[in-house]
Design a protein around this motif. Structure first.
Motif, PDB file in Angstrom:
ATOM      1  N   ALA A  25       1.003  -1.089   0.211  1.00 41.45           N
ATOM      2  CA  ALA A  25      -0.012   0.017  -0.039  1.00 41.45           C
ATOM      3  C   ALA A  25       0.788   1.197  -0.057  1.00 41.45           C
ATOM      4  O   ALA A  25       0.564   2.079  -0.446  1.00 41.45           O
ATOM      5  CB  ALA A  25      -0.848  -0.027   1.277  1.00 41.45           C
ATOM      6  N   VAL A  26       2.006   1.283   0.843  1.00 39.89           N
ATOM      7  CA  VAL A  26       2.796   2.345   0.650  1.00 39.89           C
ATOM      8  C   VAL A  26       4.532   2.006   0.613  1.00 39.89           C
ATOM      9  O   VAL A  26       4.779   0.864   1.194  1.00 39.89           O
ATOM     10  CB  VAL A  26       2.579   3.270   2.067  1.00 39.89           C
ATOM     11  N   ILE A  27       5.128   2.711   0.013  1.00 35.17           N
ATOM     12  CA  ILE A  27       6.575   2.302  -0.122  1.00 35.17           C
ATOM     13  C   ILE A  27       7.097   3.505   0.827  1.00 35.17           C
ATOM     14  O   ILE A  27       6.951   4.828   0.944  1.00 35.17           O
ATOM     15  CB  ILE A  27       7.179   2.627  -1.337  1.00 35.17           C
ATOM     16  N   VAL A  28       8.043   3.046   1.817  1.00 38.63           N
ATOM     17  CA  VAL A  28       8.640   3.873   2.914  1.00 38.63           C
ATOM     18  C   VAL A  28      10.120   3.653   2.900  1.00 38.63           C
ATOM     19  O   VAL A  28      10.576   2.828   3.477  1.00 38.63           O
ATOM     20  CB  VAL A  28       7.988   3.761   4.150  1.00 38.63           C
ATOM     21  N   ASP A  29      10.834   4.820   2.244  1.00 34.30           N
ATOM     22  CA  ASP A  29      12.195   4.541   2.106  1.00 34.30           C
ATOM     23  C   ASP A  29      12.701   3.067   1.468  1.00 34.30           C
ATOM     24  O   ASP A  29      12.125   2.846   0.373  1.00 34.30           O
ATOM     25  CB  ASP A  29      13.170   4.836   3.342  1.00 34.30           C
ATOM     26  N   GLN A  30      13.239   2.331   2.475  1.00 35.14           N
ATOM     27  CA  GLN A  30      13.665   0.956   2.151  1.00 35.14           C
ATOM     28  C   GLN A  30      12.530  -0.086   2.309  1.00 35.14           C
ATOM     29  O   GLN A  30      12.832  -1.246   2.308  1.00 35.14           O
ATOM     30  CB  GLN A  30      14.963   0.598   2.647  1.00 35.14           C
ATOM     31  N   GLU A  84       5.630   6.709  -0.911  1.00 37.19           N
ATOM     32  CA  GLU A  84       4.768   6.607  -2.220  1.00 37.19           C
ATOM     33  C   GLU A  84       3.610   5.736  -1.841  1.00 37.19           C
ATOM     34  O   GLU A  84       3.978   4.758  -1.503  1.00 37.19           O
ATOM     35  CB  GLU A  84       5.594   6.096  -3.224  1.00 37.19           C
ATOM     36  N   VAL A  85       2.299   6.116  -1.927  1.00 37.24           N
ATOM     37  CA  VAL A  85       1.343   5.754  -1.517  1.00 37.24           C
ATOM     38  C   VAL A  85       0.771   5.080  -2.706  1.00 37.24           C
ATOM     39  O   VAL A  85       0.477   5.636  -3.973  1.00 37.24           O
ATOM     40  CB  VAL A  85       0.181   6.668  -1.082  1.00 37.24           C
ATOM     41  N   VAL A  86       0.901   3.813  -2.914  1.00 34.73           N
ATOM     42  CA  VAL A  86       0.681   2.949  -4.143  1.00 34.73           C
ATOM     43  C   VAL A  86      -0.719   2.153  -4.147  1.00 34.73           C
ATOM     44  O   VAL A  86      -1.102   1.641  -5.329  1.00 34.73           O
ATOM     45  CB  VAL A  86       1.750   2.015  -4.597  1.00 34.73           C
ATOM     46  N   GLY A  87      -1.445   2.193  -2.997  1.00 32.47           N
ATOM     47  CA  GLY A  87      -2.739   1.539  -3.072  1.00 32.47           C
ATOM     48  C   GLY A  87      -3.605   2.459  -2.360  1.00 32.47           C
ATOM     49  O   GLY A  87      -3.470   3.334  -1.253  1.00 32.47           O
ATOM     50  N   ASP A  88      -4.960   2.416  -2.751  1.00 35.94           N
ATOM     51  CA  ASP A  88      -6.071   3.194  -1.950  1.00 35.94           C
ATOM     52  C   ASP A  88      -7.088   2.403  -1.259  1.00 35.94           C
ATOM     53  O   ASP A  88      -7.841   2.880  -0.729  1.00 35.94           O
ATOM     54  CB  ASP A  88      -6.764   4.019  -3.193  1.00 35.94           C
ATOM     55  N   GLY A  89      -6.792   1.128  -1.067  1.00 36.34           N
ATOM     56  CA  GLY A  89      -7.626   0.285  -0.116  1.00 36.34           C
ATOM     57  C   GLY A  89      -8.826  -0.084  -0.866  1.00 36.34           C
ATOM     58  O   GLY A  89      -9.624  -0.728  -0.266  1.00 36.34           O
ATOM     59  N   ILE A 103      -2.225   5.134   8.038  1.00 32.65           N
ATOM     60  CA  ILE A 103      -1.139   5.106   7.176  1.00 32.65           C
ATOM     61  C   ILE A 103       0.012   6.027   7.800  1.00 32.65           C
ATOM     62  O   ILE A 103       1.100   5.735   7.871  1.00 32.65           O
ATOM     63  CB  ILE A 103      -1.653   5.620   5.820  1.00 32.65           C
ATOM     64  N   GLU A 104      -0.455   7.312   8.347  1.00 32.03           N
ATOM     65  CA  GLU A 104       0.569   8.167   8.932  1.00 32.03           C
ATOM     66  C   GLU A 104       1.070   7.350  10.327  1.00 32.03           C
ATOM     67  O   GLU A 104       2.448   7.558  10.220  1.00 32.03           O
ATOM     68  CB  GLU A 104      -0.092   9.532   9.349  1.00 32.03           C
ATOM     69  N   ARG A 105       0.604   6.528  11.028  1.00 36.36           N
ATOM     70  CA  ARG A 105       0.850   6.107  12.152  1.00 36.36           C
ATOM     71  C   ARG A 105       1.876   4.766  11.731  1.00 36.36           C
ATOM     72  O   ARG A 105       3.008   4.689  12.181  1.00 36.36           O
ATOM     73  CB  ARG A 105      -0.161   5.461  12.910  1.00 36.36           C
ATOM     74  N   LEU A 106       1.647   4.114  10.595  1.00 36.71           N
ATOM     75  CA  LEU A 106       2.440   3.133  10.373  1.00 36.71           C
ATOM     76  C   LEU A 106       3.864   3.562   9.548  1.00 36.71           C
ATOM     77  O   LEU A 106       4.737   2.815   9.486  1.00 36.71           O
ATOM     78  CB  LEU A 106       1.677   2.302   9.215  1.00 36.71           C
ATOM     79  N   ILE A 107       3.520   4.921   8.872  1.00 36.10           N
ATOM     80  CA  ILE A 107       4.956   5.284   8.332  1.00 36.10           C
ATOM     81  C   ILE A 107       5.813   5.601   9.391  1.00 36.10           C
ATOM     82  O   ILE A 107       7.025   5.336   9.125  1.00 36.10           O
ATOM     83  CB  ILE A 107       4.305   6.593   7.547  1.00 36.10           C
TER      84      ILE A 107
END
Length: 429
Positions: free
Chosen positions: A28-33, A422-427, A70-74
């Protein structure tokens, strides 16, 4: 009623480390590595909804919940990546000791805690890994934020004078917080748009809208998923910007919007209470800390402290010299292991409980805490008599806590702004 600690654990159960079974689902989200899976987002949303039902709390739309989740998980993902780079790990013995301490603090046996976890709909393995993650992110935060904090003697002196003026009774506030943020390099249009949103939020709250629901839906603050609840603070431990606005306000008062570098803040005084002044027993102790590592096993670390204890009892060694040479606690090692007078409740449970069983000049058995293995000697106990030194120590801690909270928020924002997201999924897939 579910304990506050178990409620917190429910909110962090959805991390990658907490997953009992890795599902082959979408990114759903790419976070750096790293990445955040769609299942992690849905699990966190489900957990928040479950807590809301238990606490009889209303919630905003699923889309607003998803944004906050999403913000919490990022942030969690970024902290765990930083922990990997820093080499921060929590061993199984450390983790087991922490969970035993949690059970003891909750007034439970370990088996009773396991049953309570099951009643919450969790597996013990998931719970265990969530605690490991909490310990790791806590260490990452402390390591990165402490070096950003500097406290001058003048700050301490000023606060001591203020505390003297206020007298023994000080008000304490339970604050609700909503942050309507704007970008780090905000334009005038960004700032104006954020201000208008904040004013609309104030209008909604004044018309009777639920504060927690709006906080979950709209706040950019770190406590958004907790309904904006910042907990209990007095004016000396809360951010200076808030202290100036909150002082003398009564329960249910709405305050704001207050502008800062992060955006516009809206506060609500959820409750107030007075502070009782009580005598507190303080202890002065010293310790030697040995940290197990790849080349130093748990058993060998404990054996080293057992050997030190025998040498000390036999008069063949000096505690201060052993601490200076061997202790992994750099702050106390330079002082011969001495920690100074303090409320024993500031220490981790294993350390605190070992101190409780000691008389003056007695040595503990080697004690395992989340930090490593300790050999502890109690030097003296005393009843706190509110001396000048005590006031200065308290003033320092209040300033440190305030600055730590402020710098933690700044550090998290900077880490978030510097990351590739990068958010790649919208659920909706």
């Amino acid at each position: 009623m579910k304990s506050a600690f178990l409620s917190l654990v429910l909110l962090i159960m959805t991390s990658p480390l907490a997953a009992q079974e890795v599902k082959l689902d979408s990114v759903a989200v790419i976070v750096d590595q790293g990445v955040i899976l769609e299942s992690e987002i849905q699990d966190l949303i489900t957990t928040v909804k479950r807590n809301a039902v238990v606490n009889n709390q209303s919630l905003p739309s699923d889309r607003a919940l998803r944004t906050q989740a999403i913000e919490r998980l990022i942030l969690t993902n970024l902290q765990m990546q930083m922990a990997d780079r820093m080499g921060i790990q929590i061993s199984d013995p450390q983790l087991d000791q922490t969970i035993r301490n949690i059970a003891q603090n909750e007034g439970m046996t370990l088996e009773q805690l396991r049953k309570q976890i099951a009643l919450e709909g969790l597996t013990y393995d998931d719970y265990r890994e969530s605690i490991r993650q909490e310990l790791i992110t806590g260490e990452v935060t402390r390591a990165n934020v402490r070096r950003r904090i500097y406290i001058t003697p003048q700050e301490i002196s000023t606060l001591v004078d203020l505390m003297d003026q206020q007298g023994a009774e000080q008000a304490e506030y339970q604050l609700g917080h909503i942050l309507i943020g704007f970008p780090p390099q905000a334009t005038d249009d960004d700032i104006e748009a954020a201000k208008e949103r904040a004013e609309r939020v104030i209008e909604l709250l004044e018309s009777g809208s639920d504060f927690a629901k709006i906080a979950i839906a709209s706040s950019s603050g770190a406590e958004a998923l907790e309904g904006g609840d910042m907990g209990w603070m007095n004016i000396n431990s809360m951010p200076t910007l808030f202290a100036e606005a909150v002082q003398s306000k009564r329960k249910d008062a709405l305050i704001g919007p207050i502008r800062s570098g992060a955006g516009f803040h809206i506060l609500k005084v959820l409750d107030t209470r007075g502070i009782e002044i009580v005598e507190v027993e303080e202890v002065n102790a010293r310790h030697i800390l040995i940290e197990p590592s790849i080349i130093l096993s748990e058993d060998r670390a404990r054996e080293m402290l057992e050997e030190f204890k025998q040498q000390l009892i036999a008069g063949e060694a000096d505690f201060a010299e052993l601490a200076k040479e061997h202790s992994a606690d750099p702050g106390s090692a330079l002082r011969g292991g001495e920690l100074g007078f303090a409320d024993p409740n500031i220490y981790v449970p294993a350390f605190r409980d070992a101190l409780a069983d000691l008389g003056p000049d007695e040595y503990s058995e080697p004690v395992r805490s989340v930090h490593g293995w300790h050999l502890i000697q109690l030097i003296e106990r005393r009843i706190d008599d509110a001396t000048e030194r005590r006031k200065e120590d308290r003033a320092y801690q209040l300033i440190f806590n305030r600055k730590f909270a402020e710098e933690t928020d700044s550090w998290l924002r900077e880490m978030r702004d510097a990351a590739y997201i990068e958010v790649v999924g919208d659920g909706n897939a």
